[in-house]
Design an enzyme around this catalytic site. Structure first.
Site, mmCIF file in Angstrom:
data_model
loop_
_atom_site.group_PDB
_atom_site.id
_atom_site.type_symbol
_atom_site.label_atom_id
_atom_site.label_comp_id
_atom_site.label_asym_id
_atom_site.label_seq_id
_atom_site.Cartn_x
_atom_site.Cartn_y
_atom_site.Cartn_z
ATOM 1 N N HIS A 14 0.595 -1.265 0.209
ATOM 2 C CA HIS A 14 0.011 -0.111 -0.001
ATOM 3 C C HIS A 14 0.895 1.262 -0.306
ATOM 4 O O HIS A 14 1.494 1.537 1.048
ATOM 5 C CB HIS A 14 -0.949 0.088 1.386
ATOM 6 C CG HIS A 14 -1.677 1.192 1.367
ATOM 7 N ND1 HIS A 14 -3.250 0.923 1.667
ATOM 8 C CD2 HIS A 14 -1.630 2.507 1.113
ATOM 9 C CE1 HIS A 14 -3.803 2.180 1.676
ATOM 10 N NE2 HIS A 14 -2.801 3.062 1.312
ATOM 11 N N HIS A 16 1.468 5.271 -1.650
ATOM 12 C CA HIS A 16 1.289 6.725 -2.424
ATOM 13 C C HIS A 16 2.543 7.180 -3.263
ATOM 14 O O HIS A 16 3.504 7.698 -2.363
ATOM 15 C CB HIS A 16 0.525 7.723 -1.567
ATOM 16 C CG HIS A 16 -0.784 7.021 -0.994
ATOM 17 N ND1 HIS A 16 -1.844 7.260 -1.607
ATOM 18 C CD2 HIS A 16 -0.706 6.682 0.083
ATOM 19 C CE1 HIS A 16 -2.979 6.781 -0.921
ATOM 20 N NE2 HIS A 16 -2.308 6.357 0.103
ATOM 21 N N LYS A 100 -9.342 -0.362 -5.673
ATOM 22 C CA LYS A 100 -9.434 0.568 -4.270
ATOM 23 C C LYS A 100 -10.703 1.019 -4.229
ATOM 24 O O LYS A 100 -11.213 1.843 -4.999
ATOM 25 C CB LYS A 100 -8.168 1.660 -4.142
ATOM 26 C CG LYS A 100 -8.353 2.356 -3.038
ATOM 27 C CD LYS A 100 -7.720 1.599 -1.804
ATOM 28 C CE LYS A 100 -7.899 2.348 -0.366
ATOM 29 N NZ LYS A 100 -6.702 2.885 -0.046
ATOM 30 N N HIS A 137 -10.629 1.054 2.268
ATOM 31 C CA HIS A 137 -10.117 2.103 3.019
ATOM 32 C C HIS A 137 -11.332 2.056 4.059
ATOM 33 O O HIS A 137 -12.673 2.352 3.723
ATOM 34 C CB HIS A 137 -10.143 3.571 2.408
ATOM 35 C CG HIS A 137 -9.705 4.703 3.300
ATOM 36 N ND1 HIS A 137 -8.594 5.214 3.485
ATOM 37 C CD2 HIS A 137 -10.409 5.002 4.672
ATOM 38 C CE1 HIS A 137 -8.682 5.980 4.778
ATOM 39 N NE2 HIS A 137 -9.812 5.885 5.133
ATOM 40 N N ASP A 248 1.442 2.445 3.398
ATOM 41 C CA ASP A 248 0.668 3.730 3.277
ATOM 42 C C ASP A 248 1.490 5.118 3.321
ATOM 43 O O ASP A 248 1.011 6.164 3.787
ATOM 44 C CB ASP A 248 -0.573 3.930 4.280
ATOM 45 C CG ASP A 248 -1.651 4.591 3.980
ATOM 46 O OD1 ASP A 248 -1.704 5.177 2.710
ATOM 47 O OD2 ASP A 248 -2.392 5.348 4.798
HETATM 48 O O1 DOR Z 1 -3.097 9.401 5.744
HETATM 49 C C1 DOR Z 1 -3.396 9.172 4.728
HETATM 50 N N1 DOR Z 1 -2.824 9.719 3.576
HETATM 51 N N2 DOR Z 1 -4.597 8.011 4.650
HETATM 52 C C2 DOR Z 1 -4.928 7.832 3.443
HETATM 53 O O2 DOR Z 1 -6.026 7.221 3.212
HETATM 54 C C3 DOR Z 1 -4.743 8.900 2.178
HETATM 55 C C4 DOR Z 1 -3.401 9.264 2.225
HETATM 56 C C5 DOR Z 1 -3.079 10.234 1.204
HETATM 57 O O3 DOR Z 1 -3.132 10.027 -0.082
HETATM 58 O O4 DOR Z 1 -2.178 11.181 1.595
HETATM 59 ZN ZN ZN Z 2 -3.320 5.177 1.471
#
Ligand code: DOR
Ligand code: ZN
Length: 346
Positions: A14, A16, A100, A137, A248
């Site tokens: 997971h 980003h 997702k 989520h 994450d």
């Molecule tokens: O803390 C988070 N940041 N939780 C999420 O679900 C999304 C993520 C983000 O994309 O910044």
């Molecule tokens: Zn996330």
């Protein structure tokens, strides 16, 4: 005294990576240690179709520095207008490894997420048929529900009904933060997985709020009270196939974290592996780090474990950079608040 630990090269299930200048800066931080990652689709605009996922994958690979290897495992952002046939084709081609689900409004860039779960029934049924996992989520967005209860309420109100209504649907409970999440994941079958982040193994809600507000510890789902952190530690270090690493890691430039309405996300790509070694050693479970970070996630996604290895060494305190520079501004690296003696040997 030094000590080393060698494991299969890990995967981040997971992550980003963002886009543009931010992507260029954060991608090497993950690629340095991780062979593959499940890449989140919450760009602006989101990655909804197979064609958009293919284009995003190309941008990721184009941003990868010479000499680094990394395989982005792409996901699609589920909307009420998602076409089941497009999802099936993107899966059949090998491009897409998961879809997702963001409840609309739950977190960063989730405005296009799902409000009416009836509208995504056909997509979920197709996914159950073809074995494509749904990454969830798991927070309700009902303003009447306290933010610290949103995960537990989601399990009862949304997740359990979806799973009962869609036999065979493979689900990953993303970034679980509660004992209730751990218990629900444990009670599931082979079609249920749960990712756990690095930071939720380290901080509880006091770290965010006691003695001053610390925006770099603010993420979603927000860290809960200590008993939940301990339940997450027990799950992550159990070795059970159900639980695997999904950092994450979610970079935001400092000026948007240190803000009156700060963005949610902890950036842990840089130091996750040393931090996990620290946590697993504290729990007397160093021998289970490989299962958590390199084997269980791959098995859930029906991928072979990575051929390569990663070696960590314990020695003198090994500081990491406080920030990384990006074309979008500096990004603060997650600070665990204690000295870390593990480092990755390059
Ligand atoms: O803390 C988070 N940041 N939780 C999420 O679900 C999304 C993520 C983000 O994309 O910044
Ligand atoms: Zn996330």
């Amino acid at each position: 005294m030094t000590q080393t630990l060698t494991l299969r090269r890990p995967d981040d299930m997971h992550l980003h990576l963002r886009d543009g200048a931010m992507l260029a800066a954060v991608l090497p931080e993950s690629a340095r240690h991780f062979a593959r990652a499940i890449v989140m689709p919450n760009l602006v605009p989101p990655v909804v179709t197979g064609a958009e996922a293919a284009a995003y994958r190309d941008r990721i690979l184009a941003a990868l520095p010479e000499g680094m290897a990394f395989e982005p495992l792409m996901t699609l952002y589920l909307t009420e207008a998602t076409d089941p046939a497009d999802v099936a084709a993107a899966h059949a081609s090998g491009l897409v490894k998961a879809v997702k689900l963001y409840p609309a409004g739950a977190t960063t860039n989730s405005a296009s997420g799902v409000r009416d779960f009836q509208k995504v029934r056909a997509v979920l049924e197709t996914m159950a048929e073809i074995g494509l996992p749904l990454c969830v989520h798991g927070e309700v967005t009902d303003p009447a529900v306290d933010i610290f209860d949103r995960e537990a309420v989601f399990i009862d109100r949304v997740l359990d009904p979806i799973r009962r209504a869609t036999p065979g649907l493979r689900v990953v409970m993303e970034h679980i933060t509660t004992e209730e999440g751990v218990d629900y994941a444990r009670a599931g079958g082979d079609d249920l997985g749960a990712t756990i982040t690095t930071h939720h193994l380290i901080i509880n809600r006091n770290h965010i709020l006691a003695g001053g507000i610390r925006p770099h510890y603010y993420c979603l789902p927000v860290a809960k009270r200590e008993r939940h952190r301990l339940a997450l530690r027990a799950a992550a270090t159990s070795g059970q196939a159900r639980f695997f690493l999904g950092t994450d890691s979610a970079p935001h430039p400092d000026h948007l974290k240190e803000h009156a309405c700060g963005c949610a996300g902890c950036f842990t790509a840089t130091n996750t592996m040393p931090l996990l070694a620290h946590v697993f050693e504290e729990e007397g479970a160093l021998d289970r780090l490989e299962a958590f970070a390199a084997l269980n996630g791959a098995a859930f996604y029906r991928l072979p474990p990575n051929p390569g290895t990663l070696t960590l060494m314990k020695g003198d305190a090994a500081p990491f950079p406080a920030k990384i520079e990006t074309g979008a501004g500096p990004v603060t690296v997650f600070d665990p608040g204690f000295p870390v003696h593990w480092k990755v040997l390059d």
